[in-house]
Write a protein that holds these residues in place. Sequence first.
Motif, short mmCIF file in Angstrom:
data_model
loop_
_atom_site.label_atom_id
_atom_site.label_comp_id
_atom_site.label_asym_id
_atom_site.label_seq_id
_atom_site.Cartn_x
_atom_site.Cartn_y
_atom_site.Cartn_z
N MET A 128 0.85 -1.19 0.00
CA MET A 128 0.00 0.00 0.00
C MET A 128 0.89 1.24 0.00
O MET A 128 1.82 1.33 0.80
CB MET A 128 -0.91 -0.02 1.24
N LEU A 129 0.62 2.15 -0.85
CA LEU A 129 1.39 3.39 -0.90
C LEU A 129 0.49 4.55 -0.52
O LEU A 129 -0.68 4.60 -0.90
CB LEU A 129 1.93 3.64 -2.31
N CYS A 130 1.01 5.48 0.31
CA CYS A 130 0.27 6.71 0.62
C CYS A 130 1.24 7.84 0.87
O CYS A 130 2.45 7.60 1.01
CB CYS A 130 -0.64 6.50 1.84
N SER A 131 0.72 9.04 0.95
CA SER A 131 1.61 10.18 1.13
C SER A 131 2.15 10.19 2.57
O SER A 131 1.58 9.56 3.47
CB SER A 131 0.86 11.48 0.85
N LEU A 132 3.25 10.92 2.77
CA LEU A 132 3.86 11.01 4.11
C LEU A 132 2.87 11.63 5.09
O LEU A 132 2.74 11.16 6.24
CB LEU A 132 5.14 11.85 4.02
N ALA A 133 2.13 12.66 4.66
CA ALA A 133 1.18 13.34 5.55
C ALA A 133 0.09 12.39 6.01
O ALA A 133 -0.25 12.32 7.21
CB ALA A 133 0.56 14.53 4.82
N ASN A 134 -0.48 11.59 5.08
CA ASN A 134 -1.50 10.60 5.45
C ASN A 134 -0.95 9.57 6.42
O ASN A 134 -1.62 9.16 7.36
CB ASN A 134 -2.03 9.90 4.19
N ALA A 135 0.27 9.11 6.16
CA ALA A 135 0.88 8.10 7.04
C ALA A 135 1.08 8.68 8.43
O ALA A 135 0.86 8.00 9.45
CB ALA A 135 2.21 7.64 6.44
N GLN A 136 1.52 9.93 8.50
CA GLN A 136 1.74 10.56 9.82
C GLN A 136 0.40 10.71 10.56
O GLN A 136 0.34 10.50 11.78
CB GLN A 136 2.42 11.92 9.63
N ASP A 137 -0.66 11.04 9.82
CA ASP A 137 -2.00 11.11 10.43
C ASP A 137 -2.43 9.74 10.94
O ASP A 137 -2.93 9.58 12.06
CB ASP A 137 -3.02 11.61 9.40
N LEU A 138 -2.22 8.76 10.09
CA LEU A 138 -2.66 7.39 10.39
C LEU A 138 -1.99 6.85 11.66
O LEU A 138 -2.63 6.22 12.49
CB LEU A 138 -2.32 6.49 9.19
N TYR A 139 -0.70 7.10 11.78
CA TYR A 139 0.06 6.59 12.95
C TYR A 139 0.15 7.61 14.08
O TYR A 139 0.82 7.36 15.08
CB TYR A 139 1.48 6.17 12.51
N ASP A 140 -0.47 8.75 13.87
CA ASP A 140 -0.46 9.82 14.88
C ASP A 140 0.97 10.19 15.27
O ASP A 140 1.35 10.23 16.43
CB ASP A 140 -1.25 9.37 16.13
N LEU A 141 1.76 10.47 14.25
CA LEU A 141 3.18 10.76 14.48
C LEU A 141 3.48 12.26 14.51
O LEU A 141 4.61 12.65 14.79
CB LEU A 141 4.04 10.11 13.38
N GLY A 142 2.49 13.06 14.22
CA GLY A 142 2.73 14.51 14.14
C GLY A 142 3.68 14.78 12.99
O GLY A 142 3.43 14.40 11.86
N GLU A 143 4.86 15.40 13.28
CA GLU A 143 5.87 15.68 12.25
C GLU A 143 6.92 14.57 12.17
O GLU A 143 7.88 14.66 11.41
CB GLU A 143 6.58 17.02 12.54
N GLY A 144 6.75 13.53 13.01
CA GLY A 144 7.77 12.46 13.10
C GLY A 144 7.60 11.41 12.02
O GLY A 144 6.63 11.40 11.28
N VAL A 145 8.59 10.52 11.96
CA VAL A 145 8.56 9.39 11.01
C VAL A 145 9.05 8.14 11.75
O VAL A 145 9.73 8.24 12.78
CB VAL A 145 9.46 9.63 9.78
#
Lengths: 211, 242
Positions: free
Chosen positions: A1-18
Amino acid sequence: MLCSLANAQDLYDLGEGVHGLLISLHHPEQAEAARAELAGKLGAGLEITTWMEENSAILEALIVEKNVMFYLLFFITIVAAFGITSALITFVVQKTREIGTLKALGASSGQVLWLFLSQSLVVGVVGVMAGFGLGLLAVTYRNHFLRFMRGVTGFELFPARIYQFNELPGLIVPGDIGIICGGSLLICLLAGLAPAWNASRLAPVDALRHE
Amino acid sequence: MSEAAAPTPVSPRPSPLLLSARGLCKAYRLDHRIVDVLRHVDLTLAKGELVALRGASGAGKSTLLHLLGGLDVPTAGQIWFADQNLATLGPRELARFRNRKIGFIFQAYHLLPELDALENVCLPARLARVPAAEAERRGRDLLLRVGLGHRLEHRPGELSGGEQQRVAIARALVNAPEIILADEPTGNLDSHTGEQIIALLCALHDESRVTLLIATHDAKVAARAPRVVELVDGQIAAAPAS
């Protein structure tokens, strides 16, 4: 599954982190140095792994293959050296009368020894020069050769799905070349030593009478 | 040697002794059997002398020449070259002795087939580390002297037997040796060519006064020498005075 960095950060609740960063280097062999530099800059609490650690099993297998290849090539060189010895022994037997003539004319044992040893030296120098040139050519065009072989035979000599490399990597180390060339020349000289010694020890009269 | 009976105003000075063999013996082991090839041979050669060593095949002529030339060592006895006992020379000194003092001429010529006539002649000089240009000059002069000035670059395979023996003679002379040991130099040649070779050897001897010992089984060849030494079954049978 591919998604944008912003969506992934929302999904994992990472804020600005990775979760992690993948760093690509121009010189992959400098991974260890890059890790040390990153560890110093990023501080503790982060885990940094190199591609070598992640592929340690395949790399160790490659090291074993490399060692096996070294021993194989070493024994091939020894067999070639026996070829030189055999050719020189035949040559000494064929030239026994000429050796007798040389000794009758005043050639010393040292001069006869050098005469035959210089032959194996010439064979060695020509062989090393040819091997050096052809070896460099093979290393430089190794991937062209692999593609050519794949095209001709349909057989993949270096499958990317096993080795994880699209192309066969190569590194030319001048020190290694020096050891290989010097070692091969030395083996050639040693191969010629026994027949040359025998030639130098021939008694002039026996050599002259040789049929 | 006989003394001159008639009184002469100036008595000729005897030539100094060049080579002397005393009690030479040579035995070979052949199938657990000892074969005595030479038995107590005494022989002296004066400087500048021309001597024929006559004997049948198997009499020991070649063996004696090999011993005198330092190619082989006697089972017993001594060989003195001038004041030097050959038995005291080590392998390197013996090689040097053969190179500088002795010129060998063989029945089978023994030229190196890969080298041309000039290179064959130059070989002993090159072994003596004479510079290439000087060796070549000597080689050219000698090949001209033996009548092969037009064959300098011919290989032995391109030369007749007589020409090959001429090359061998030139080669024997290239280091200006003190003695030439010729082992059946006409043995592989027809009688006419053989006569030419002997005439050439005699002419070179007269010219350079180099000591010459010719081993032969041919009475006609031996007749050209002022002194003949007869070898029979490994022993000196007679050494008639000239």
